[in-house]
Scaffold this motif. Structure first.
Motif, PDB file in Angstrom:
ATOM      1  N   GLY A 126     -21.906  12.147  13.091  1.00 34.93           N
ATOM      2  CA  GLY A 126     -20.751  12.312  12.216  1.00 34.93           C
ATOM      3  C   GLY A 126     -19.602  11.398  12.604  1.00 34.93           C
ATOM      4  N   THR A 127     -19.706  10.739  13.753  1.00 35.69           N
ATOM      5  CA  THR A 127     -18.642   9.807  14.147  1.00 35.69           C
ATOM      6  C   THR A 127     -18.591   8.650  13.145  1.00 35.69           C
ATOM      7  OG1 THR A 127     -18.822  10.386  16.469  1.00 35.69           O
ATOM      8  CG2 THR A 127     -17.864   8.235  15.974  1.00 35.69           C
ATOM      9  N   ILE A 128     -17.356   8.258  12.823  1.00 38.67           N
ATOM     10  CA  ILE A 128     -17.146   7.227  11.795  1.00 38.67           C
ATOM     11  C   ILE A 128     -16.321   6.092  12.394  1.00 38.67           C
ATOM     12  CG2 ILE A 128     -15.923   6.764   9.612  1.00 38.67           C
ATOM     13  CD1 ILE A 128     -16.427   9.849   9.028  1.00 38.67           C
ATOM     14  N   VAL A 129     -16.686   4.869  12.070  1.00 38.14           N
ATOM     15  CA  VAL A 129     -15.848   3.707  12.408  1.00 38.14           C
ATOM     16  C   VAL A 129     -15.408   3.069  11.097  1.00 38.14           C
ATOM     17  CG1 VAL A 129     -15.802   1.412  13.452  1.00 38.14           C
ATOM     18  CG2 VAL A 129     -16.956   3.284  14.634  1.00 38.14           C
ATOM     19  N   VAL A 130     -14.103   2.824  10.988  1.00 37.88           N
ATOM     20  CA  VAL A 130     -13.536   2.199   9.778  1.00 37.88           C
ATOM     21  C   VAL A 130     -12.667   1.034  10.229  1.00 37.88           C
ATOM     22  CG1 VAL A 130     -12.137   2.578   7.716  1.00 37.88           C
ATOM     23  CG2 VAL A 130     -13.327   4.496   8.728  1.00 37.88           C
ATOM     24  N   THR A 131     -12.700  -0.040   9.484  1.00 39.34           N
ATOM     25  CA  THR A 131     -11.816  -1.160   9.828  1.00 39.34           C
ATOM     26  C   THR A 131     -11.211  -1.786   8.572  1.00 39.34           C
ATOM     27  OG1 THR A 131     -11.661  -3.205  11.120  1.00 39.34           O
ATOM     28  CG2 THR A 131     -13.646  -2.925   9.826  1.00 39.34           C
ATOM     29  N   GLU A 132     -10.064  -2.402   8.775  1.00 40.94           N
ATOM     30  CA  GLU A 132      -9.404  -3.124   7.688  1.00 40.94           C
ATOM     31  C   GLU A 132     -10.112  -4.444   7.401  1.00 40.94           C
ATOM     32  OE1 GLU A 132      -6.402  -2.926   5.702  1.00 40.94           O
ATOM     33  OE2 GLU A 132      -6.963  -0.851   6.091  1.00 40.94           O
ATOM     34  N   GLU A 133     -10.665  -5.016   8.482  1.00 42.57           N
ATOM     35  CA  GLU A 133     -11.268  -6.355   8.378  1.00 42.57           C
ATOM     36  C   GLU A 133     -12.451  -6.432   9.336  1.00 42.57           C
ATOM     37  OE1 GLU A 133      -9.614 -10.867   9.194  1.00 42.57           O
ATOM     38  OE2 GLU A 133      -9.162  -9.321  10.673  1.00 42.57           O
ATOM     39  N   ARG A 186     -39.104  10.331   5.586  1.00 43.82           N
ATOM     40  CA  ARG A 186     -37.984  10.530   4.659  1.00 43.82           C
ATOM     41  C   ARG A 186     -36.806   9.601   4.932  1.00 43.82           C
ATOM     42  NH1 ARG A 186     -36.688  16.140   1.844  1.00 43.82           N
ATOM     43  NH2 ARG A 186     -38.357  15.878   0.361  1.00 43.82           N
ATOM     44  N   VAL A 187     -36.925   8.787   5.972  1.00 47.14           N
ATOM     45  CA  VAL A 187     -35.745   8.033   6.394  1.00 47.14           C
ATOM     46  C   VAL A 187     -35.316   7.008   5.341  1.00 47.14           C
ATOM     47  CG1 VAL A 187     -36.830   6.179   7.750  1.00 47.14           C
ATOM     48  CG2 VAL A 187     -34.647   7.140   8.483  1.00 47.14           C
ATOM     49  N   GLY A 188     -36.271   6.561   4.555  1.00 51.14           N
ATOM     50  CA  GLY A 188     -35.954   5.601   3.487  1.00 51.14           C
ATOM     51  C   GLY A 188     -34.976   6.159   2.461  1.00 51.14           C
ATOM     52  N   TRP A 189     -34.910   7.489   2.395  1.00 50.60           N
ATOM     53  CA  TRP A 189     -34.012   8.101   1.415  1.00 50.60           C
ATOM     54  C   TRP A 189     -32.551   7.999   1.815  1.00 50.60           C
ATOM     55  CZ3 TRP A 189     -35.344   9.174  -3.355  1.00 50.60           C
ATOM     56  CH2 TRP A 189     -36.679   9.431  -3.639  1.00 50.60           C
ATOM     57  N   ILE A 190     -32.306   7.770   3.107  1.00 52.01           N
ATOM     58  CA  ILE A 190     -30.920   7.802   3.593  1.00 52.01           C
ATOM     59  C   ILE A 190     -30.065   6.742   2.873  1.00 52.01           C
ATOM     60  CG2 ILE A 190     -29.439   7.406   5.601  1.00 52.01           C
ATOM     61  CD1 ILE A 190     -30.747   9.969   6.116  1.00 52.01           C
ATOM     62  N   THR A 191     -30.588   5.544   2.747  1.00 56.34           N
ATOM     63  CA  THR A 191     -29.833   4.478   2.079  1.00 56.34           C
ATOM     64  C   THR A 191     -29.584   4.846   0.613  1.00 56.34           C
ATOM     65  OG1 THR A 191     -30.943   2.907   3.508  1.00 56.34           O
ATOM     66  CG2 THR A 191     -29.826   1.998   1.612  1.00 56.34           C
ATOM     67  N   LEU A 192     -30.611   5.401  -0.015  1.00 55.09           N
ATOM     68  CA  LEU A 192     -30.471   5.766  -1.430  1.00 55.09           C
ATOM     69  C   LEU A 192     -29.487   6.918  -1.616  1.00 55.09           C
ATOM     70  CD1 LEU A 192     -34.251   5.427  -2.261  1.00 55.09           C
ATOM     71  CD2 LEU A 192     -32.421   4.037  -3.261  1.00 55.09           C
ATOM     72  N   VAL A 193     -29.477   7.817  -0.651  1.00 53.56           N
ATOM     73  CA  VAL A 193     -28.542   8.942  -0.681  1.00 53.56           C
ATOM     74  C   VAL A 193     -27.099   8.423  -0.595  1.00 53.56           C
ATOM     75  CG1 VAL A 193     -27.699  10.665   0.965  1.00 53.56           C
ATOM     76  CG2 VAL A 193     -30.025  10.830   0.115  1.00 53.56           C
ATOM     77  N   ALA A 194     -26.913   7.412   0.245  1.00 50.54           N
ATOM     78  CA  ALA A 194     -25.577   6.806   0.363  1.00 50.54           C
ATOM     79  C   ALA A 194     -25.179   6.165  -0.967  1.00 50.54           C
ATOM     80  CB  ALA A 194     -25.572   5.780   1.488  1.00 50.54           C
ATOM     81  N   ALA A 195     -26.135   5.486  -1.586  1.00 51.40           N
ATOM     82  CA  ALA A 195     -25.847   4.853  -2.881  1.00 51.40           C
ATOM     83  C   ALA A 195     -25.485   5.917  -3.918  1.00 51.40           C
ATOM     84  CB  ALA A 195     -27.062   4.052  -3.336  1.00 51.40           C
ATOM     85  N   LEU A 196     -26.205   7.024  -3.892  1.00 52.17           N
ATOM     86  CA  LEU A 196     -25.918   8.095  -4.848  1.00 52.17           C
ATOM     87  C   LEU A 196     -24.528   8.688  -4.610  1.00 52.17           C
ATOM     88  CD1 LEU A 196     -26.875   9.889  -7.192  1.00 52.17           C
ATOM     89  CD2 LEU A 196     -27.770  11.480  -5.481  1.00 52.17           C
ATOM     90  N   TYR A 218     -16.221   9.566  -0.422  1.00 54.47           N
ATOM     91  CA  TYR A 218     -17.585   9.032  -0.294  1.00 54.47           C
ATOM     92  C   TYR A 218     -18.281   9.615   0.940  1.00 54.47           C
ATOM     93  CZ  TYR A 218     -21.061   5.718   1.447  1.00 54.47           C
ATOM     94  OH  TYR A 218     -22.196   5.163   1.987  1.00 54.47           O
ATOM     95  N   LEU A 219     -17.577   9.595   2.084  1.00 52.61           N
ATOM     96  CA  LEU A 219     -18.197  10.068   3.320  1.00 52.61           C
ATOM     97  C   LEU A 219     -18.476  11.569   3.256  1.00 52.61           C
ATOM     98  CD1 LEU A 219     -16.084   7.920   5.798  1.00 52.61           C
ATOM     99  CD2 LEU A 219     -18.527   7.654   5.329  1.00 52.61           C
ATOM    100  N   TRP A 220     -17.581  12.269   2.609  1.00 47.02           N
ATOM    101  CA  TRP A 220     -17.743  13.722   2.422  1.00 47.02           C
ATOM    102  C   TRP A 220     -18.991  14.007   1.581  1.00 47.02           C
ATOM    103  CZ3 TRP A 220     -15.459  18.309   3.834  1.00 47.02           C
ATOM    104  CH2 TRP A 220     -15.694  19.413   3.012  1.00 47.02           C
ATOM    105  N   GLU A 221     -19.089  13.281   0.488  1.00 51.63           N
ATOM    106  CA  GLU A 221     -20.215  13.445  -0.442  1.00 51.63           C
ATOM    107  C   GLU A 221     -21.536  13.110   0.263  1.00 51.63           C
ATOM    108  OE1 GLU A 221     -19.171  14.299  -3.745  1.00 51.63           O
ATOM    109  OE2 GLU A 221     -21.286  14.837  -3.895  1.00 51.63           O
ATOM    110  N   LEU A 222     -21.506  12.006   0.964  1.00 47.80           N
ATOM    111  CA  LEU A 222     -22.689  11.529   1.682  1.00 47.80           C
ATOM    112  C   LEU A 222     -23.151  12.561   2.713  1.00 47.80           C
ATOM    113  CD1 LEU A 222     -24.645   9.391   2.736  1.00 47.80           C
ATOM    114  CD2 LEU A 222     -22.735   8.226   3.827  1.00 47.80           C
TER     115      LEU A 222
END
Ligand code: BTN
Length: 281
Positions: free
Chosen positions: A63-70, A104-114, A202-206
């Motif tokens: 659940g740790t998140i890294v966010v950057t401006e650039e 099922r790991v392939g679904w993770i990317t698609l879940v993010a897209a959704l 987005y992160l909440w939904e994901l």
């Protein structure tokens, strides 16, 4: 720093590398941190995926998140770069240690897209999922997802899930080759979404959809597959896919139970790059 504490309602510390580190248990951004853990904000960093992988190696919680401006060395799939100047996009990575099988790991990317499609919809933007890892508006890429997975036998040890979202482009500043194939939310939304709110939603939904995946039985496609299908780009169209074994092509008929791309005639594409829409029926 007081500003951040005030805006996020979250206790803040400063790391040695300059990161603003919001710790769990509060409101605002804390809607995410409260659920997911720690958020590290940077002004500039090479790549959020690289930074999160380092943090993961130090044992930070899922659940740790890294966010950057650039990002100065933002990475895409296949060793490509990711256009990441300040202000133009949202660049984030989320650490998952999902309790799902390797199948099922392939679904993770698609879940993010959704998750992105759902959040954009709330902003009046209709996006489509371009298998396996892109989100498009009108055939142009708005977001890319880079899932870097560590497996331990048949267990998924960790996924560093990086997302780059083009939010606000000054078109004349964007290199032509990127502008040709991409677009930004500011160019397709009635009103440019608020950056922080969009990313937090987005992160909440994901996080929520990953939780659903984890709680499901492993046989068959996940429950969200039909919703994904409804937003899948090029469904029913003739497509061409570049794979490590060469090119495959056919009519796109949907997704398999594993999240592979299904073509007519029973052909399944495990991974690759959907290059071009050759002809439309
Ligand atoms: C792609 O479309 O090829 C995937 C692009 C992923 C870009 C994001 S930006 C945040 C995270 N950090 C990176 O270095 N890459 C991902």
């Amino acid at each position: 720093m007081d500003e951040i504490e005030e805006a996020t309602g979250t206790p803040v510390t400063i790391e040695d590398d300059g990161a603003v580190h919001c710790v769990p248990g509060s409101t605002g951004w804390g809607r995410v941190t409260g659920l997911a853990g720690h958020v590290y904000f940077y002004r500039s960093i090479s790549s959020t995926n690289d930074r999160l992988r380092e943090l993961a190696a130090r044992g930070v919680p899922q659940g740790t998140i890294v966010v950057t401006e650039e990002q100065t060395a933002g990475r895409g799939r296949h060793g490509r770069g990711w256009y990441s100047p300040p202000g133009a996009g949202l660049y984030s990575s989320l650490l998952l240690r999902p309790t799902i099988g390797v199948d099922r790991v392939g679904w993770i990317t698609l879940v993010a897209a959704l998750a992105l499609v759902r959040v954009a919809k709330e902003e009046g933007i209709s996006l489509r999922i371009k298998w396996p890892n892109d989100v498009e508006y009108d055939g142009k890429k708005v977001a890319g997802i880079l899932a870097e997975t560590v497996l331990e036998g048949d267990r998924v040890e960790e996924v560093v899930l990086g997302t780059g979202i083009n939010v606000s482009w000054e078109v004349e500043k964007v290199p032509e080759e990127i502008r040709m194939r991409g677009t930004a939310l500011s160019l397709c939304a009635p009103v440019t979404p608020d950056r922080d709110r969009f990313l937090a939603s987005y992160l909440w939904e994901l996080w929520g959809i990953v939780g659903e995946l984890e709680s499901e039985k492993e046989d068959g496609a996940p429950a969200v597959a039909s919703e994904m299908m409804a937003h899948l780009a090029y469904l029913g169209e003739h497509v061409r896919i570049e794979t490590s074994e060469g090119e495959q092509s056919g009519i796109c008929t949907g997704l398999t139970e594993e999240g592979y791309l299904q073509l007519d005639g029973g052909l399944r594409v495990v991974s690759g790059e959907l290059i071009i829409n050759v002809e439309n029926d």
